[in-house]
Structures are given as structure tokens and as C-alpha cells.
Design an enzyme around this catalytic site. Structure first.
Site, PDB file in Angstrom:
ATOM      1  N   LYS A   1       0.853  -1.212   0.000  1.00  0.00           N
ATOM      2  CA  LYS A   1       0.000   0.000   0.000  1.00  0.00           C
ATOM      3  C   LYS A   1       0.879   1.250   0.000  1.00  0.00           C
ATOM      4  O   LYS A   1       0.649   2.177  -0.787  1.00  0.00           O
ATOM      5  CB  LYS A   1      -0.901   0.013   1.223  1.00  0.00           C
ATOM      6  CG  LYS A   1      -1.550   1.359   1.517  1.00  0.00           C
ATOM      7  CD  LYS A   1      -2.446   1.339   2.729  1.00  0.00           C
ATOM      8  CE  LYS A   1      -1.746   1.592   4.007  1.00  0.00           C
ATOM      9  NZ  LYS A   1      -1.447   3.000   4.334  1.00  0.00           N
ATOM     10  N   ASN A   2       1.914   1.254   0.834  1.00  0.00           N
ATOM     11  CA  ASN A   2       2.691   2.493   1.007  1.00  0.00           C
ATOM     12  C   ASN A   2       3.715   2.728  -0.097  1.00  0.00           C
ATOM     13  O   ASN A   2       4.399   3.748  -0.093  1.00  0.00           O
ATOM     14  CB  ASN A   2       3.347   2.514   2.384  1.00  0.00           C
ATOM     15  CG  ASN A   2       2.290   2.660   3.478  1.00  0.00           C
ATOM     16  OD1 ASN A   2       1.128   2.967   3.192  1.00  0.00           O
ATOM     17  ND2 ASN A   2       2.663   2.384   4.709  1.00  0.00           N
TER      18      ASN A   2
ATOM     19  N   CYS B   1      -4.924  12.121  12.518  1.00  0.00           N
ATOM     20  CA  CYS B   1      -5.626  10.832  12.509  1.00  0.00           C
ATOM     21  C   CYS B   1      -5.464  10.276  13.909  1.00  0.00           C
ATOM     22  O   CYS B   1      -4.737  10.846  14.741  1.00  0.00           O
ATOM     23  CB  CYS B   1      -5.025   9.917  11.440  1.00  0.00           C
ATOM     24  SG  CYS B   1      -3.444   9.267  11.911  1.00  0.00           S
TER      25      CYS B   1
ATOM     26  N   ARG C   1       0.056  14.420  12.596  1.00  0.00           N
ATOM     27  CA  ARG C   1       0.459  14.240  11.196  1.00  0.00           C
ATOM     28  C   ARG C   1       0.630  15.571  10.440  1.00  0.00           C
ATOM     29  O   ARG C   1      -0.005  15.816   9.427  1.00  0.00           O
ATOM     30  CB  ARG C   1      -0.541  13.349  10.450  1.00  0.00           C
ATOM     31  CG  ARG C   1      -1.006  12.090  11.136  1.00  0.00           C
ATOM     32  CD  ARG C   1       0.034  11.011  11.295  1.00  0.00           C
ATOM     33  NE  ARG C   1       0.500  10.437  10.065  1.00  0.00           N
ATOM     34  CZ  ARG C   1      -0.064   9.393   9.437  1.00  0.00           C
ATOM     35  NH1 ARG C   1      -1.145   8.855   9.946  1.00  0.00           N
ATOM     36  NH2 ARG C   1       0.441   8.911   8.322  1.00  0.00           N
ATOM     37  N   PRO C   2       1.473  16.495  10.936  1.00  0.00           N
ATOM     38  CA  PRO C   2       1.671  17.767  10.222  1.00  0.00           C
ATOM     39  C   PRO C   2       2.349  17.561   8.873  1.00  0.00           C
ATOM     40  O   PRO C   2       2.874  16.472   8.603  1.00  0.00           O
ATOM     41  CB  PRO C   2       2.590  18.549  11.169  1.00  0.00           C
ATOM     42  CG  PRO C   2       3.309  17.502  11.947  1.00  0.00           C
ATOM     43  CD  PRO C   2       2.347  16.361  12.107  1.00  0.00           C
TER      44      PRO C   2
ATOM     45  N   ASP D   1       4.470  20.197   7.671  1.00  0.00           N
ATOM     46  CA  ASP D   1       5.422  21.322   7.615  1.00  0.00           C
ATOM     47  C   ASP D   1       6.698  20.976   6.852  1.00  0.00           C
ATOM     48  O   ASP D   1       7.240  21.811   6.104  1.00  0.00           O
ATOM     49  CB  ASP D   1       5.754  21.806   9.038  1.00  0.00           C
ATOM     50  CG  ASP D   1       6.318  20.681   9.911  1.00  0.00           C
ATOM     51  OD1 ASP D   1       5.670  19.610  10.002  1.00  0.00           O
ATOM     52  OD2 ASP D   1       7.411  20.840  10.462  1.00  0.00           O
TER      53      ASP D   1
ATOM     54  N   ASP E   1       4.835   0.704  11.806  1.00  0.00           N
ATOM     55  CA  ASP E   1       3.605   0.056  11.329  1.00  0.00           C
ATOM     56  C   ASP E   1       3.482  -1.387  11.810  1.00  0.00           C
ATOM     57  O   ASP E   1       2.412  -1.975  11.705  1.00  0.00           O
ATOM     58  CB  ASP E   1       3.539   0.091   9.802  1.00  0.00           C
ATOM     59  CG  ASP E   1       3.336   1.500   9.293  1.00  0.00           C
ATOM     60  OD1 ASP E   1       3.462   1.729   8.080  1.00  0.00           O
ATOM     61  OD2 ASP E   1       3.065   2.397  10.113  1.00  0.00           O
TER      62      ASP E   1
ATOM     63  N   ARG F   1      -8.543  -0.638   4.812  1.00  0.00           N
ATOM     64  CA  ARG F   1      -7.787   0.414   4.120  1.00  0.00           C
ATOM     65  C   ARG F   1      -6.435  -0.118   3.663  1.00  0.00           C
ATOM     66  O   ARG F   1      -5.874   0.341   2.674  1.00  0.00           O
ATOM     67  CB  ARG F   1      -7.540   1.602   5.063  1.00  0.00           C
ATOM     68  CG  ARG F   1      -8.700   2.517   5.322  1.00  0.00           C
ATOM     69  CD  ARG F   1      -8.230   3.717   6.114  1.00  0.00           C
ATOM     70  NE  ARG F   1      -6.978   4.212   5.567  1.00  0.00           N
ATOM     71  CZ  ARG F   1      -5.938   4.619   6.312  1.00  0.00           C
ATOM     72  NH1 ARG F   1      -6.009   4.581   7.628  1.00  0.00           N
ATOM     73  NH2 ARG F   1      -4.833   5.042   5.749  1.00  0.00           N
TER      74      ARG F   1
END
Ligand code: EPZ
Length: 425
Positions: A22-23, A118, A123-124, A126, A306, A398
């Protein structure tokens, strides 16, 4: 609403084949926007995150088709729009922020909703935006959207405060068509980023890993279409490895890439499993009872965040005291409260969790709090007496395609049922 009903399962055994990662798929689909020629991506699993991203890609004006039988995606981005600020879909799925680099590169302008946080953290973005500024873009953030504008992106020297996977990917994609050379220091080096780089170099990009976390991108005028098969999903591999460990099983993962799962293999051997790599696949088998072990999550090549929740499942029944330190995300122990409903003995304090192995877990009604915590509940339920009902499995779907069928083929007692049809035991 769908549920997973999971019963205590005997030692898992047999063979399983991993789906595409997925990633890796998500950034690679975004990179297809860097060219107006056709790209074909193979080994794309039918995940809800993939469907949402393909919708967003189509909303840029690109053509995108997904053949679920062949698991191939065809994308042709002859024309792409820059202003996506009204596309609320983009807020639903964080990785859609990865279209920012390609669209900025192609159009010199992009506007996207800022992705929200989330359950696992704020989860910025920047580091993504600072990277684009270093390439000469003017950044504006207002009304919940981020805007980047640049007549022509120029190569720059970027030092990432944290080896952010997404920021590394977005900056590489923005730098690919810029004038000059970009150097990214303290870059993330996950296998999924290497897969993105391989795909982009097939398109004619000039991306090179210089070692010690430095990536160099030599901008080119144009990129052409390419075909690519994504790497197998190492986190899915870790999930099946943990399922074998918690059931004292003996499984073979047909297409696992050993170099991608070394941290998981090392931890499994610490807790009394054997991991053998061969041309037939990765064999994972039990050589005695599970023993306690410690995990500290780190950017690649460290133990992947993960897999943290998934490996905590093993700790709940491993003899002794295990400890987990989560260094990547600020709130990634959401599985703990659900595991405690099954009788696990877990204490958490900030980014540290202490797990005392228990003799017995019992089935319970639990809910998946996020993608990987949800997968961890399935693994834990395989060792729990009786039956466990797992709700909110849309989180799990997901990131995993047909996980119940794959586990069932290994001997797990798992059913996917609709809430209204479940039989009261
Ligand atoms: C990717 O997320 C993965 N998602 C995540 O997998 C994975 O957990 C994460 O990398 C770390 O490996 C995809 O690839 C689609 P980061 P990403 O930027 O890119 C901070 C899963 O379960 N940070 O490496 O969002 C951030 O707050 C998902 O499959 C900033 O401070 O992760 C976090 O603490 C979950 N500023 C840390 O870096 C930024 O601009 C790591 O985030 C960006 C990140």
C-alpha cells in the site's frame, strides 16, 4: 456494518502470498502525474485507500483506470489541474497530499486541503511545505488549504528535521522536473521510497541515493510513461509472521523480500521463532514457547512503527515482561485498551508500553481504532479462548486486501459477517 468474528485458532500452517505494498502504491500512483504519457502500475491491491486516491487523481483531470482482475492501474495525465482545494475527498485520505509535489512540478501551482490528523497523531505537513519552499515555491496556508506557487522550481539543498516518508516522497517528486540539482539530507529510506525512486527513474528521472540518508535529484525537462510492478507489502508480511508466532505455527510467505523484514525477523527469533529465507519463500516457524522481547520503533532500517501494534499482540502471551517504545508517532498505542478487554496486561505511559505476558486471553467485543491496531486485534484474537468480535473493520480494509481469506487459508478461524446477520453465540 461488517465485522470480523475470530476464534482461537490452532497453529497456522501453509503458504501465503503478499499483495502489493500500500505504502509504495500510493506515492507511485501520484508520480504518474509527472508525465503526460501513459503509465501502467501492476500489483495494485484493491484497497479503499487506492480507490480514494484514484478518485482524486481523476479529479485533477488525469485519466485513470483500475482493472481489479489483473490488479493493474493505467494512468494518463495529459492535463492536470492545480486547484484541488474543493476536493474534500483529499482530506479523507492523508496520502492524497502526495499529489502536491507532482502538480506543483507540472503546473507551477497547486492548492490542496491540508490533511487532518488521525488517531495515531497530528500528522503535520510542515516538512513537505518547507521542502517546496527550498525549491523556490511560494507557500500560503489559509482556510484549511495549502497553496504552492512557482514559475519554475529550482534545485535546492534540503535538510529534513525528521526522516519523514511523505515529505521525502513529495520533495523527490517536486524536484524531478526542476532546474538543477536537489540534495535531500536526513531523508527517509524506506523500501517504499526506493520503489518510488525505481519507478521514477524508469520514467527518465535522475534520482540517486548517496548513502547516509542523502538523496540527490537531478532535474530533467520531461518524464515519459513507464510500467512498474510494486514491491510486496512488508507490513502485511509482518502481520502474517505475527499470526504464526502467536499460534506456534509454521508458515511460508511466498514473495516476502527478506531485506525488507529483517527487524521483524530479528524480533521473532528473540521470542522463540525461526525465520528461514529460501527461493521457495520465507519460512516462519515456532521452536518453543513465546518469550518476552522489547521493541523500539525507528525509521528504516529500524523496527517499523507500522508493525508495532502487530508485534505487541505476540507480547500479550509471551512469557515475561516486554517493553515497547514508539518513537515515530505520538499516539500509537490505541490497540492497548482493546487488547486489555481480551485480558491482556498492558500499561502505557506516553510513548512507552509495558506488556506482562498472560496465560490466557479471552474473546471479547472490540473495535479497530486504526489500521494497524485493527490488524493487531485480529492477531491477538487468534490466541483468545472463545470468540472475538471486531468492529470498525473498515480501518483494516484500508490497508489489507482479503486478509480474512488469506488467514483462513493458513487455518485461522475467521469470518467476515454483516452486523445484522451475526448469530448470537
Ligand atoms: C508514512 O506516513 C506511511 N504512510 C505510514 O503508514 C507510516 O507509519 C509512516 O510513513 C512512517 O513510516 C504511507 O506511506 C501512505 P512520516 P507519513 O511523514 O509519510 C512527523 C500505515 O499504517 N512529520 O514519516 O505520514 C509525523 O508527525 C501508515 O500504513 C512532521 O513532523 O509518515 C510523524 O511523527 C500509518 N512533519 C513522523 O514525522 C511533516 O511534515 C513520521 O511521519 C511530516 C511528518
Amino acid at each position: 456494518m461488517s465485522l470480523f468474528i475470530v476464534k482461537k485458532s490452532g497453529p497456522l500452517s501453509g503458504e501465503v502470498t503478499l499483495s502489493g505494498a500500500k505504502n509504495a502504491v500510493l506515492p507511485i500512483l501520484c508520480a504518474c502525474l509527472l508525465t503526460d504519457e501513459q503509465c501502467v502500475i501492476k500489483g495494485v491491491p484493491p484497497l479503499s485507500d487506492v480507490f480514494i486516491l484514484l478518485d482524486i487523481i481523476k479529479k485533477t483531470g488525469a485519466k485513470a483506470e483500475y482493472n481489479q482482475i489483473t490488479q493493474e492501474v493505467t494512468i494518463k495525465a495529459e492535463y492536470t489541474a492545480g486547484d484541488m482545494s474543493e476536493e474534500n475527498e483529499a482530506v479523507k485520505m492523508r496520502a492524497s497530499f502526495l499529489v502536491m509535489g507532482p502538480l506543483l512540478s507540472r503546473n507551477g501551482f497547486v492548492k490542496l486541503p491540508l490533511p487532518g490528523g488521525c488517531p495515531i497523531g497530528s500528522r503535520p505537513v510542515d516538512l513537505h511545505l518547507k521542502g517546496f519552499e527550498k525549491l523556490g515555491a511560494k507557500i500560503k496556508q489559509e482556510f484549511g488549504a495549502a497553496e504552492a506557487k512557482a514559475s519554475k522550481l529550482k534545485g535546492g539543498h534540503i535538510y529534513l528535521d525528521f526522516p519523514s516518508v511523505g515529505a521525502t516522497e513529495n520533495i523527490i517528486m517536486a524536484a524531478a522536473l526542476s532546474e538543477g540539482v536537489t540534495v535531500i539530507e536526513n531523508a527517509a529510506l524506506e523500501p517504499e521510497i526506493m520503489d518510488l525512486i525505481n519507478f521514477m527513474n524508469k520514467m527518465g528521472a535522475g534520482v540517486f541515493c548517496l548513502g547516509n540518508g542523502t538523496i540527490k535529484v537531478t532535474g530533467v525537462k520531461k518524464l515519459h510513461g513507464a510500467e512498474h510492478t510494486v514491491i510486496p507489502d512488508r507490513i502485511e508480511a509482518g502481520t502474517f509472521m505475527a499470526a504464526a508466532a502467536i499460534t506456534n505455527g509454521d508458515i511460508t510467505i511466498k514473495n516476502a523480500v527478506y531485506g525488507h523484514i529483517k527487524p521483524a525477523a530479528a524480533k521473532l527469533e528473540e521470542c522463540g521463532m525461526c525465520v528461514e529465507n529460501s527461493p521457495d519463500g520465507l519460512r516462519v516457524y515456532s521452536v518453543g514457547k513465546r518469550k518476552a522481547f522489547n521493541i523500539k520503533t525507528m525509521p528504516f532500517p529500524g523496527f517499523p512503527t507500522d508493525m508495532q501494534a502487530i508485534f505487541m499482540s505476540i507480547m500479550t502471551i509471551a512469557k515475561g515482561t516486554s517493553m515497547v517504545t514508539e518513537t515515530v508517532f505520538e499516539n500509537r498505542f490505541l490497540q492497548a485498551s482493546e487488547m486489555k478487554r481480551m485480558g491482556a496486561d498492558i500499561k502505557t505511559d506516553g510513548r512507552v508500553a509495558v506488556v506482562e505476558g498472560v496465560k490466557k486471553l479471552t474473546g471479547s467485543k472490540v473495535k479497530a481504532p486504526d489500521l494497524r491496531a485493527g490488524a493487531a486485534l485480529i492477531i491477538t484474537a487468534l490466541a483468545a479462548e472463545g470468540s472475538t468480535e471486531i468492529g470498525d473493520i473498515y480501518h483494516i480494509e484500508r490497508g489489507y486486501s482479503n486478509i480474512e481469506q488469506k488467514l483462513k487459508a493458513l487455518g485461522a478461524d475467521i469470518q467476515k459477517v454483516e452486523e445484522e446477520n451475526k448469530k448470537e453465540e
